[in-house]
Design an enzyme around this catalytic site. Structure first.
Site, PDB file in Angstrom:
ATOM      1  N   ARG A 182       4.944  -4.271  16.875  1.00 40.40           N
ATOM      2  CA  ARG A 182       5.668  -3.913  15.830  1.00 40.40           C
ATOM      3  C   ARG A 182       6.049  -5.350  15.220  1.00 40.40           C
ATOM      4  O   ARG A 182       6.684  -5.808  15.946  1.00 40.40           O
ATOM      5  CB  ARG A 182       6.654  -3.131  16.051  1.00 40.40           C
ATOM      6  CG  ARG A 182       7.550  -2.344  14.801  1.00 40.40           C
ATOM      7  CD  ARG A 182       8.671  -1.599  15.384  1.00 40.40           C
ATOM      8  NE  ARG A 182       8.294  -0.471  16.004  1.00 40.40           N
ATOM      9  CZ  ARG A 182       7.745   0.672  15.328  1.00 40.40           C
ATOM     10  NH1 ARG A 182       7.468   0.911  13.939  1.00 40.40           N
ATOM     11  NH2 ARG A 182       7.551   1.676  16.240  1.00 40.40           N
ATOM     12  N   LYS A 239       1.987   4.663   1.512  1.00 42.18           N
ATOM     13  CA  LYS A 239       2.269   5.212   2.835  1.00 42.18           C
ATOM     14  C   LYS A 239       2.199   6.557   2.748  1.00 42.18           C
ATOM     15  O   LYS A 239       2.774   7.306   2.113  1.00 42.18           O
ATOM     16  CB  LYS A 239       3.695   4.820   3.324  1.00 42.18           C
ATOM     17  CG  LYS A 239       3.805   5.052   4.811  1.00 42.18           C
ATOM     18  CD  LYS A 239       5.258   4.601   5.409  1.00 42.18           C
ATOM     19  CE  LYS A 239       5.315   4.788   6.691  1.00 42.18           C
ATOM     20  NZ  LYS A 239       5.104   6.006   7.411  1.00 42.18           N
ATOM     21  N   GLU A 291       0.748  -1.179   0.116  1.00 41.63           N
ATOM     22  CA  GLU A 291       0.072   0.044   0.109  1.00 41.63           C
ATOM     23  C   GLU A 291       0.874   1.411   0.180  1.00 41.63           C
ATOM     24  O   GLU A 291       2.038   1.364   0.540  1.00 41.63           O
ATOM     25  CB  GLU A 291      -0.946  -0.028   1.197  1.00 41.63           C
ATOM     26  CG  GLU A 291      -1.701  -1.198   1.395  1.00 41.63           C
ATOM     27  CD  GLU A 291      -2.738  -1.025   2.762  1.00 41.63           C
ATOM     28  OE1 GLU A 291      -2.644  -0.094   3.119  1.00 41.63           O
ATOM     29  OE2 GLU A 291      -3.242  -2.004   2.933  1.00 41.63           O
ATOM     30  N   ARG A 319      -2.676   9.527  11.792  1.00 39.30           N
ATOM     31  CA  ARG A 319      -3.496   8.515  11.842  1.00 39.30           C
ATOM     32  C   ARG A 319      -4.812   8.399  12.543  1.00 39.30           C
ATOM     33  O   ARG A 319      -4.997   9.081  13.633  1.00 39.30           O
ATOM     34  CB  ARG A 319      -2.599   7.333  12.651  1.00 39.30           C
ATOM     35  CG  ARG A 319      -3.221   5.857  12.760  1.00 39.30           C
ATOM     36  CD  ARG A 319      -1.949   4.879  13.205  1.00 39.30           C
ATOM     37  NE  ARG A 319      -2.423   3.325  13.137  1.00 39.30           N
ATOM     38  CZ  ARG A 319      -1.535   2.359  12.956  1.00 39.30           C
ATOM     39  NH1 ARG A 319      -0.297   2.831  13.125  1.00 39.30           N
ATOM     40  NH2 ARG A 319      -1.926   1.294  13.013  1.00 39.30           N
TER      41      ARG A 319
END
Ligand code: AMP
Length: 591
Positions: free
Chosen positions: A417, A252, A250, A257
């Protein structure tokens, strides 16, 4: 539990620096807490009144606490201020002046934890004209009836500075030990915490329903989910190899956010740091209401300001102007936002967190079918490194930051993460491809021409998440503007501590230690090995020890202290080691 007992626990916590001892003390405290008070005790220990997304703030400045101490002890304001200057901590000032109070003390304090918590909540919720006097009175009443030790924490708490050195991870581990007898249950607690971002709720659920309630814990509308984070790799080949072939890639986007929760006409937005931002973005709210084909949904995306005159997106430096509390509507019409949606976590009563990316994306595209403002992120499916690289280059040419590759089979990994998301960002010659978010743990005095600012640089650390400590990585001594030096000095003086703070692992001594509170974004040319820093420090075969350090560190732009990131969200030691290894690989390939 009496507040005096809690103050005793805090005093014990403050005196130790070993994490294991902290866990033991915290476990003992949790064991003594009743079902009704466990959430309050957890919030208090975190130095807050409620989880951040509830937006309950004390609205109490140092001057107000000084006045409350003055009223409670009979010392004139000037003397309180003088003592504060001397000790550098209003908690210590409250403690000593209470110990030598000029007023007749009320009866020995019998305030319970819940009573103190409720009064503190009242202090926070008193607003409007005359509210300052009301806040002073309430705080002064508490302090006037407190023991000196209680007064220390009563003065610190409304300033958000308990200085206990306890992180979320330590509290989770203590909860596990307190309610199951072992640390093994921490993983389950972490999972539930990642789904609701509220440690108080977790404590309450666990004490009321036992481990089973935590195992069955699910995503809840209007409680934000801790965001999934991306790992990074330097080349398209490395990404395809790690993804074992076909993956989604995708664009970025560099904006804000947003996590969106909707149930009928009730809609809330949360930031990356899980603060509620609903009021700031009326245009997004309207689009969610009118354009999203779902009644109950939680989804996520990146909001960017759009320049209707040029038909282009504004760069991040401009987009950031939309993050404001006043003049919201004018800015919204000047710079309307578009939202690039990239994930779906919940839909019509069904949990999507555990479903694979492909299913989540399919459902997301479906609910956004007829939306103009909320658009699914631009995405390709590929197993070719060349195709991925071409997509990356086109994205960068179009002014975007890079790409995020996503594992088609992976669930949404809340609060972690992991390699299910891998980012690749554009880099500039001679610079690391990514910035680092570092925690300030000390500062140096200025020398020479800097002497007038009394500020000569920062000692910064990264977060070692497996040890739950902060390890030094660099000293930043250059590149500050005069305004920055002034602001750093002013803000850091408020959190100065006499000795190395708990959870800090350092070999160097700054002129002043500060309590880890602020995160700054730093650029550097390179990561090098260093004998003086503790980041990733290990023993070599010849017995010497080395860690990692930054070469030519500098802070990004005019940034000073930034309250929008918590210290546990800083760059981790593991990431530094990965960046170091990547930089080696790139070097080898170029040769
Ligand atoms: P970074 O902040 O550099 O670690 O990159 C991760 C951030 O990129 C996320 O927190 C998102 O805010 C942002 N982002 C932009 N576009 C995407 C996307 N398509 N997928 C996931 N995250 C994205």
């Amino acid at each position: 539990m009496l507040f005096s007992e809690l103050a005793d626990y805090y005093n014990r916590l403050e005196a130790v620096s070993s994490r294991l001892t902290m866990i033991d003390i915290m476990t003992e405290l949790l064991n003594k807490s009743s079902k009704k008070e466990v959430a309050h005790i957890i919030y208090m220990t975190q130095g807050v009144l409620a989880p951040p997304f509830e937006g309950v703030e004390f609205g109490v400045a140092e001057k107000l606490v000084e006045e409350a101490i003055s009223v409670a002890t009979g010392y004139p304001k000037e003397e309180v201020e003088k003592d504060y200057k001397r000790q550098g901590d209003l908690g210590l000032t409250a403690q000593s002046l209470c110990g030598a109070s000029k007023l007749k003390r009320m009866n020995a304090n019998k305030n319970s934890v819940t009573e103190v918590y409720k009064t503190m909540l009242d202090i926070a919720q008193t607003s409007g004209s005359g509210s300052k006097d009301g806040k002073i009175r309430m705080l002064a009443n508490l302090i006037a009836a407190a023991t000196p030790l209680e007064a220390k924490y009563m003065a610190r708490y409304p300033l958000g500075q308990l200085r206990l050195g306890l992180g979320d991870s330590t509290i989770l581990e203590a909860l596990s030990k307190a309610y199951t007898g072992s640390r093994e249950f921490k993983g389950q607690l972490e999972r539930a915490y990642n789904l609701c971002s509220d440690l108080g709720t977790i404590g309450e659920e666990l004490s009321a329903g036992g481990p089973k309630a935590i195992e069955e814990f699910k995503v809840t509308l209007f409680k934000p989910i801790r965001p999934a984070l991306a790992e990074r790799l330097p080349t398209a080949e490395a990404i395809i190899e790690r993804m074992k072939g076909r993956c989604a890639v995708e664009q970025k986007y560099d904006g804000f956010r947003c996590q969106i929760h909707k149930s009928g006409s009730r809609i809330k937005l949360f930031s990356r740091r899980l603060e509620e931002t609903t009021e700031m973005f009326p245009d997004i709210i309207k689009a969610v209401q009118n354009e999203v084909r779902a009644n109950k949904i939680i989804f996520e995306g990146e909001a960017l300001a759009f320049n209707e005159a040029t038909n282009e997106f504004f760069p991040f430096q401009e987009t950031i102007q939309r993050k404001r509390k006043h003049g919201v509507d004018e800015k919204a019409s000047e710079m309307p936002l578009h939202l690039f949606a990239f994930d779906l976590m919940y839909l019509e009563g069904e949990d999507y967190i555990g479903k694979p990316y492909e299913r989540r994306r399919e459902a997301l595209e479906h609910v956004l079918k007829s939306s103009k403002t909320i658009i699914p992120s631009t995405m390709i499916l590929t197993s070719s490194a060349k195709e991925l690289d071409d997509f990356f280059r086109t994205s960068v040419t179009n002014g975007l930051e890079g790409i995020v590759a996503k594992d088609l089979t992976a669930p949404y990994v809340a609060g972690a993460r992991k390699f299910s998301w891998i980012k690749m960002k554009r880099s500039y010659r001679g610079e690391l491809s990514d910035t680092l978010d570092l925690v300030i743990i000390g500062y140096y005095l200025g020398r020479g021409s800097r002497a007038e600012f009394q500020f000569g640089g920062l000692l910064c650390a990264v977060y070692n998440s497996s040890k739950d400590v902060f390890e030094t990585i660099t000293r930043i001594g250059t590149g500050f503007s005069e305004a920055q030096m002034r602001e750093f000095k002013q803000e850091l003086d408020k959190i100065r501590v006499k000795a190395k703070p708990p959870r800090v692992d350092a070999m160097m001594e700054p002129d002043f230690w500060v309590y880890p509170k602020y995160v700054i974004t730093v650029k550097a040319d390179e990561i090098t090995k260093s004998p003086t820093h503790t980041c990733g420090r290990e023993k070599l075969a010849d017995g010497t020890e080395v860690g990692y350090a930054l070469r030519f560190p500098r802070i990004v732009g005019e940034e000073t202290v930034r309250p929008d990131k918590s210290i546990e969200e800083a760059t981790t030691t593991k990431e530094v080691i990965e960046l170091f290894n990547q930089q080696k690989k790139v070097g080898v390939e170029e040769e």
